[in-house]
Write an enzyme that holds these catalytic residues in place. Sequence first.
Site, mmCIF file in Angstrom:
data_model
loop_
_atom_site.group_PDB
_atom_site.id
_atom_site.type_symbol
_atom_site.label_atom_id
_atom_site.label_comp_id
_atom_site.label_asym_id
_atom_site.label_seq_id
_atom_site.Cartn_x
_atom_site.Cartn_y
_atom_site.Cartn_z
ATOM 1 N N LYS A 1 17.596 8.258 -0.207
ATOM 2 C CA LYS A 1 16.230 8.697 0.114
ATOM 3 C C LYS A 1 15.920 8.564 1.603
ATOM 4 O O LYS A 1 15.031 9.250 2.115
ATOM 5 C CB LYS A 1 15.209 7.969 -0.754
ATOM 6 C CG LYS A 1 15.075 6.483 -0.534
ATOM 7 C CD LYS A 1 14.029 6.115 0.499
ATOM 8 C CE LYS A 1 14.097 4.639 0.791
ATOM 9 N NZ LYS A 1 13.332 4.242 1.991
ATOM 10 N N ASN B 1 13.533 0.027 -4.413
ATOM 11 C CA ASN B 1 13.646 -1.395 -4.721
ATOM 12 C C ASN B 1 12.402 -2.171 -4.314
ATOM 13 O O ASN B 1 12.148 -3.256 -4.834
ATOM 14 C CB ASN B 1 14.873 -1.991 -4.014
ATOM 15 C CG ASN B 1 16.163 -1.617 -4.722
ATOM 16 O OD1 ASN B 1 16.353 -1.910 -5.894
ATOM 17 N ND2 ASN B 1 17.050 -0.932 -4.016
#
Length: 305
Positions: free
Chosen positions: A206, A11
């Site tokens: 992640k 993001n």
Amino acid sequence: MSRYVVSLGGNALGNNAEEQKQLLVGVAKSIVHLIKLGNEVIIVHGNGPQVGMINLAFTESTSAPDMPFPECGAMSQGYIGFHIQNAIYNALKEEGLKRNVATVVSQVLVDKNDPMFQNPTKPVGAFYSEADAKKLAAEKGYSIKEDAGRGWRRVVASPLPIDVVEKESIARLVKAGDIVICAGGGGIPVIENNGKLEGVAAVIDKDYASAKVAELVDADYLVILTAVDNVYINFNKPDQKKLENVSKAEMEEYLKTDYFAKGSMYPKVNACVKFLNKAPGKTAIISSLAKAPEAFELKSGTIIK
């Protein structure tokens, strides 16, 4: 010389390819500064928005065939890895340094009995009306859920990583002095089935993948770069408190409360604690992309030991 695993949030990399390339220019310069000082760097990146866009492009296409989710993850590893490689190569050249930069398309092993497969929660792709979502679920066998009042979306599991299949290749590249990008998007999730590896529709967080990579390569520092400069407790409340230098034990206590949002800061903090539990004496840092140079020098961010 120290070994850093640097985790870049999906993001935080922008909303499109051009924005991502621009943001990576600054990050690459910070990473090259670390390398210039004689350090080794392994990079892991997110792919949340990117893999959703790839999946959506195939889902909504009238001419392209359906693309399984593991393959969409592999595609995101390729194009984000290219952008990172390109930015670091150019930054190295500016500094008069010559180093190899390689992206390893990485399979990450998960447990096929992970309870997250029974309760998929990770939203991917577009928003739909309830009727359209249920039709899509019936046609394609997707799991769907209503997403915070914004519409209905496909959801997939988010299992924990057990191992990185390509860890020996990554270790050889690092030993040779290469800058390695691996486990992009948390890696392509695979399970063992009758002795063979099989890709599954899932998204590995992640941050947990970064912690696993840091453990496997025996990193000295795990640096998670995101959209905010520090971790806070009571974030956005009148009594919010910025965390700067924190012990692992203190963070473990905070994790037992509701201080951190489950879909945001919680996995980052928890991933740091997991790494430090496996690697006592090492350091984990959570900071922003903008403050990456200071974070690498332990002058900014939330530093956990």
